[in-house]
Design an enzyme around this catalytic site. Structure first.
Site, PDB file in Angstrom:
ATOM      1  N   HIS A 338       4.763 -13.027   5.315  1.00  0.00           N
ATOM      2  CA  HIS A 338       4.275 -12.171   6.269  1.00  0.00           C
ATOM      3  C   HIS A 338       3.857 -13.060   7.403  1.00  0.00           C
ATOM      4  O   HIS A 338       4.029 -12.715   8.656  1.00  0.00           O
ATOM      5  CB  HIS A 338       3.099 -11.297   5.531  1.00  0.00           C
ATOM      6  N   GLY A 339       3.164 -14.096   7.033  1.00  0.00           N
ATOM      7  CA  GLY A 339       2.420 -14.938   8.097  1.00  0.00           C
ATOM      8  C   GLY A 339       0.889 -14.726   8.537  1.00  0.00           C
ATOM      9  O   GLY A 339       0.301 -15.581   8.999  1.00  0.00           O
ATOM     10  N   ASP A 340       0.456 -13.527   8.030  1.00  0.00           N
ATOM     11  CA  ASP A 340      -0.854 -13.332   8.414  1.00  0.00           C
ATOM     12  C   ASP A 340      -1.366 -12.359   7.328  1.00  0.00           C
ATOM     13  O   ASP A 340      -1.950 -11.116   7.658  1.00  0.00           O
ATOM     14  CB  ASP A 340      -1.073 -12.745   9.837  1.00  0.00           C
ATOM     15  N   PHE A 341      -1.250 -12.690   6.100  1.00  0.00           N
ATOM     16  CA  PHE A 341      -1.142 -11.584   4.921  1.00  0.00           C
ATOM     17  C   PHE A 341      -2.907 -11.533   4.438  1.00  0.00           C
ATOM     18  O   PHE A 341      -3.371 -12.423   3.805  1.00  0.00           O
ATOM     19  CB  PHE A 341      -0.381 -11.980   3.814  1.00  0.00           C
ATOM     20  N   ASN A 345      -4.426  -6.354   7.123  1.00  0.00           N
ATOM     21  CA  ASN A 345      -3.199  -6.171   7.570  1.00  0.00           C
ATOM     22  C   ASN A 345      -2.449  -5.208   6.640  1.00  0.00           C
ATOM     23  O   ASN A 345      -1.094  -5.311   6.374  1.00  0.00           O
ATOM     24  CB  ASN A 345      -2.244  -7.279   7.976  1.00  0.00           C
TER      25      ASN A 345
END
Length: 410
Positions: A338-341, A345
């Site tokens: 995801h990259g910013d889990f 979010n």
């Protein structure tokens, strides 16, 4: 510089595009002036990523020998910040452009021998705010630029500012047709909402709106994720660089009250995401990509060390970046990340938000942020429930620490 004309929606447009393309192809910059000039020319051609690379290099060389008559190191940095702001502005990232313009304004106010530089910085910031519809702030800045230019006596620059003030009400960038038709003639916008990052507006109490390159990236990833077992917000419309998402009507997990439920929901969702076959994913989030993005953020001064975690307070973005290169781990067992889990979010019902950074990477890119925020906000019970639901008994602490450190630069 090669002749060009200016269009408020597209930036500077070269009159002789073919000639400029040939000139850029032949360029071999070696010093501050060369990298800056080529960066500007790449911007004129709309080759924004290449323009940023060249302007970043110019910024790194700003303290070199200044015998070329392009000003002091401070003046050189200000000029490049303005150029960088232009690149971000022309590609639709008005938030980053505003930050760079503001830095240029603040530095120019301290640079007494260069009032012309201050007038340019103030005018750039004013026009960027006008494009966002912040007309009162824009008017005050443009009026300041006008007074500075009157004092300098440059008739061409005075006329430029006069036109900008005269057309101020025409400056806000209009919404694309598909978005405007859905929102109606008098949409209401709110940026006061919980659990979401900046650059997002809540519109008419029904939609979430984003615009710019990050919105386009998120749209591409939402389309790709459809049908792959992940619940996502509904795309109400997408046009040009504006993304409109339907409000799901539920809160994010950051607002949830039961730690074990939050941890279990996030662990199960991340396990599903990481289970998507990586060979199907066209997006890249590996370290070669993310460290390059981190370097750019550090070079351009976009990292705020005051936001560092407690154990990194007192360090600098440059030192953090150096540590990331020194401690870089091998990337194994690649998954779709995801990259910013974080809990903010994920909505109740395991609906995944903010997928604009999604890409193939080491799973610890997500695991590190998930357990950090779960531990900080919900405690060890949530972390334990997360690991159980995700299905990992013995996490690698070194990789957790590394990807948490990497997040300091984003």
């Amino acid at each position: 510089m090669t002749a060009s004309r200016f269009d408020e929606r597209q930036g500077m447009i070269p009159v002789d595009r073919a000639g400029l393309t040939a000139r850029v192809a032949a360029a071999a910059p070696r010093d501050f002036a060369g990298f800056r000039q080529t960066g500007i020319e790449l911007m004129l051609l709309g080759r924004f990523e290449e323009a940023l690379d060249h302007l970043d290099r110019a910024l790194e060389l700003a303290d070199a020998d200044a015998s070329d008559g392009l000003g002091s190191p401070g003046q050189r940095r200000i000029s490049v910040w303005l150029n960088l702001g232009d690149v971000y502005r022309y590609q639709g990232d008005l938030g980053t452009a505003e930050r760079l313009y503001r830095r240029a304004v603040e530095a120019s106010r301290e640079c007494a021998p260069a009032p012309e530089l201050l007038s340019f910085a103030v005018q750039h910031l004013g026009k960027a705010l006008a494009e966002q519809g912040r007309l009162d702030e824009a008017r005050a800045l443009l009026a300041e630029a006008q007074q500075l230019r009157i004092a300098e006596g440059d008739s061409e620059l005075i006329e430029s500012t006069r036109v900008a003030l005269e057309t101020l009400d025409q400056s806000p960038i209009p919404l694309p047709p598909a978005i405007a038709s859905l929102l109606g003639d008098a949409p209401t916008f709110s940026v006061e909402h919980e659990g979401l990052s900046g650059g997002v507006a809540f519109v008419n109490g029904v939609y979430w709106m984003k615009r710019g390159p990050r919105a386009a990236a998120e749209h591409d990833r939402l389309i790709w994720l459809r049908g792959r077992g992940i619940r996502l917000p509904e795309i109400a419309a997408f046009d040009s660089d504006v993304l409109l998402l339907a409000d799901a009507g539920v809160a994010s997990l950051a607002r949830a009250a039961v730690p074990a439920t939050v941890g279990a929901t996030m662990g199960a969702l991340l396990r599903r995401l990481h289970g998507i076959p990586v060979q199907e994913c066209p997006f890249d989030g590996r370290l070669a990509t993310t460290l390059a993005q981190a370097r750019r953020a550090v070079c351009e001064g976009l990292v705020d060390p005051e936001d560092f975690d407690a154990d990194n307070q007192g360090s600098t973005p440059e030192r953090i970046l150096a540590r990331l290169h020194e401690q870089r781990p091998q990337e194994s067992d690649l998954v779709v990340t995801h990259g910013d889990f974080t809990p903010a979010n994920v909505l109740e019902g395991a609906i995944l938000l903010d997928v604009g950074a999604l890409g193939v990477a080491d799973p610890y890119r997500d695991l590190a942020l998930a357990v950090r925020d779960l531990g900080d906000d919900f405690g060890p019970e949530a972390v334990a429930a997360f690991w159980t639901a995700y299905g990992l008994d013995s996490p690698d602490q070194r990789r957790l620490d590394y990807y948490r450190l990497l997040d300091e630069l984003f």
